[in-house]
Design a protein around this motif. Structure first.
Motif, PDB file in Angstrom:
ATOM      1  N   GLN A 144       0.838  -1.217   0.000  1.00  0.00           N
ATOM      2  CA  GLN A 144       0.000   0.000   0.000  1.00  0.00           C
ATOM      3  C   GLN A 144       0.864   1.255   0.000  1.00  0.00           C
ATOM      4  O   GLN A 144       2.010   1.210   0.475  1.00  0.00           O
ATOM      5  N   PRO A 145       0.309   2.398  -0.436  1.00  0.00           N
ATOM      6  CA  PRO A 145       1.108   3.627  -0.413  1.00  0.00           C
ATOM      7  C   PRO A 145       1.262   4.202   0.995  1.00  0.00           C
ATOM      8  O   PRO A 145       0.348   4.099   1.818  1.00  0.00           O
ATOM      9  N   PHE A 146       2.410   4.805   1.228  1.00  0.00           N
ATOM     10  CA  PHE A 146       2.753   5.455   2.512  1.00  0.00           C
ATOM     11  C   PHE A 146       1.776   6.601   2.793  1.00  0.00           C
ATOM     12  O   PHE A 146       1.448   7.370   1.891  1.00  0.00           O
ATOM     13  N   ILE A 147       1.313   6.692   4.044  1.00  0.00           N
ATOM     14  CA  ILE A 147       0.386   7.763   4.426  1.00  0.00           C
ATOM     15  C   ILE A 147       1.179   8.884   5.095  1.00  0.00           C
ATOM     16  O   ILE A 147       1.599   8.776   6.257  1.00  0.00           O
ATOM     17  N   GLU A 148       1.393   9.963   4.367  1.00  0.00           N
ATOM     18  CA  GLU A 148       2.219  11.091   4.857  1.00  0.00           C
ATOM     19  C   GLU A 148       1.705  11.649   6.190  1.00  0.00           C
ATOM     20  O   GLU A 148       2.483  12.067   7.042  1.00  0.00           O
ATOM     21  N   GLU A 149       0.373  11.615   6.372  1.00  0.00           N
ATOM     22  CA  GLU A 149      -0.202  12.243   7.567  1.00  0.00           C
ATOM     23  C   GLU A 149       0.252  11.567   8.866  1.00  0.00           C
ATOM     24  O   GLU A 149      -0.005  12.049   9.962  1.00  0.00           O
ATOM     25  N   CYS A 150       0.911  10.415   8.740  1.00  0.00           N
ATOM     26  CA  CYS A 150       1.374   9.709   9.945  1.00  0.00           C
ATOM     27  C   CYS A 150       2.703  10.259  10.460  1.00  0.00           C
ATOM     28  O   CYS A 150       3.072  10.001  11.619  1.00  0.00           O
ATOM     29  N   VAL A 151       3.386  11.039   9.648  1.00  0.00           N
ATOM     30  CA  VAL A 151       4.728  11.509  10.043  1.00  0.00           C
ATOM     31  C   VAL A 151       4.700  12.360  11.322  1.00  0.00           C
ATOM     32  O   VAL A 151       5.509  12.142  12.239  1.00  0.00           O
ATOM     33  N   PRO A 152       3.738  13.286  11.462  1.00  0.00           N
ATOM     34  CA  PRO A 152       3.686  14.056  12.720  1.00  0.00           C
ATOM     35  C   PRO A 152       3.496  13.171  13.956  1.00  0.00           C
ATOM     36  O   PRO A 152       3.945  13.513  15.056  1.00  0.00           O
ATOM     37  N   LYS A 153       2.895  12.016  13.791  1.00  0.00           N
ATOM     38  CA  LYS A 153       2.715  11.104  14.940  1.00  0.00           C
ATOM     39  C   LYS A 153       4.071  10.551  15.385  1.00  0.00           C
ATOM     40  O   LYS A 153       4.311  10.386  16.584  1.00  0.00           O
ATOM     41  N   ILE A 154       4.943  10.311  14.403  1.00  0.00           N
ATOM     42  CA  ILE A 154       6.298   9.847  14.745  1.00  0.00           C
ATOM     43  C   ILE A 154       7.031  10.945  15.514  1.00  0.00           C
ATOM     44  O   ILE A 154       7.654  10.698  16.554  1.00  0.00           O
TER      45      ILE A 154
END
Ligand code: DX5
Ligand code: ZN
Length: 222
Positions: A144-154
């Motif tokens: 599946q494609p990477f979900i950019e919106e998860c980066v702030p969670k990291i």
């Protein structure tokens, strides 16, 4: 930096062979996605598969439980050779007893969070875990494609780790390739699960080395 090839992207007719490829490629961990067809709309494999690949991978077996009721399975995975067990924060009031049970079995404890779940949900458990797994796709399928919106969670989990003086690992999982691994490393991730982007290479060793190199180069210094 730890690279964890995901066996979900391996040849389902040759798991031992591909586990051995990952071993010879120098991957520190082998990521095993356990899917129950209920927590996620897919079924993958179970403890027997872990037992089967155990002799073919010398280092860490990182078991990711995408299961609604994982507790009855813990002992079977431990007996099969799992080194780490990760369960999902979406299991709500089951989470504390589940984390305690994994710890009581003498294994490393991981807590995963899905893309739609608010990162604040993991905050109460940070001092009880050895790893936070930030899903960068909705779980259930590889490729599946990477979900950019998860980066702030990291970034948020990495900030909490610094502020609290904790040392749990931050793992990312889903759509991880050299580019997204670097982006996640910049955000604070240090453990990278990758299936499609690694197993599609004939030379898995070069692919693992490259991903480790780009992640290390991108990681914040100090
Ligand atoms: C998805 C799994 C991931 C998946 C990653 O539910 O948790 O580990 O196998 O696969 P790629 O790297 O192909 O996105
Ligand atoms: Zn996974």
């Amino acid at each position: 930096m730890i690279i964890a090839p995901s066996l979900l992207a391996a040849d389902f007719a040759r798991f031992g062979h591909d586990a051995n490829r990952a071993d010879r490629a120098g991957a520190e961990w082998l990521h095993l996605d356990i899917m129950d067809g209920h927590f996620v709309p897919n079924i993958s494999f179970g403890p027997q598969l872990v037992r089967a690949v155990r002799p073919h991978f010398r280092r860490v077996l990182d078991v990711h439980l995408m299961c609604s009721k994982p507790e009855p399975l813990f002992q079977a995975f431990v007996d099969a050779g799992a080194d780490r067990l990760t369960t999902h924060v979406e299991l709500g009031n089951q989470v504390t007893p589940l984390l305690w049970k994994i710890r009581s079995l003498g294994r490393k404890v991981g807590l995963a969070i899905n893309p739609p779940t608010l990162i604040s949900q993991v905050r109460p458990y940070l001092d009880q875990v050895d790893l936070i797994l930030v899903m960068t796709v909705n779980p259930g399928f590889g490729g599946q494609p990477f979900i950019e919106e998860c980066v702030p969670k990291i970034q948020q989990v990495a900030a909490w780790r610094r502020q609290l003086g904790l040392d749990f690992r931050i793992e990312v999982d889903g759509g991880i390739n050299d580019e997204t691994a670097a982006e996640c490393a910049r955000a604070g991730a240090d453990t990278f699960v990758a299936g499609t982007s690694l197993f599609r290479h004939r030379n898995l060793k070069l692919a693992v080395q490259r991903m480790r190199r780009v992640a290390a180069a991108a990681a914040p210094k100090g």
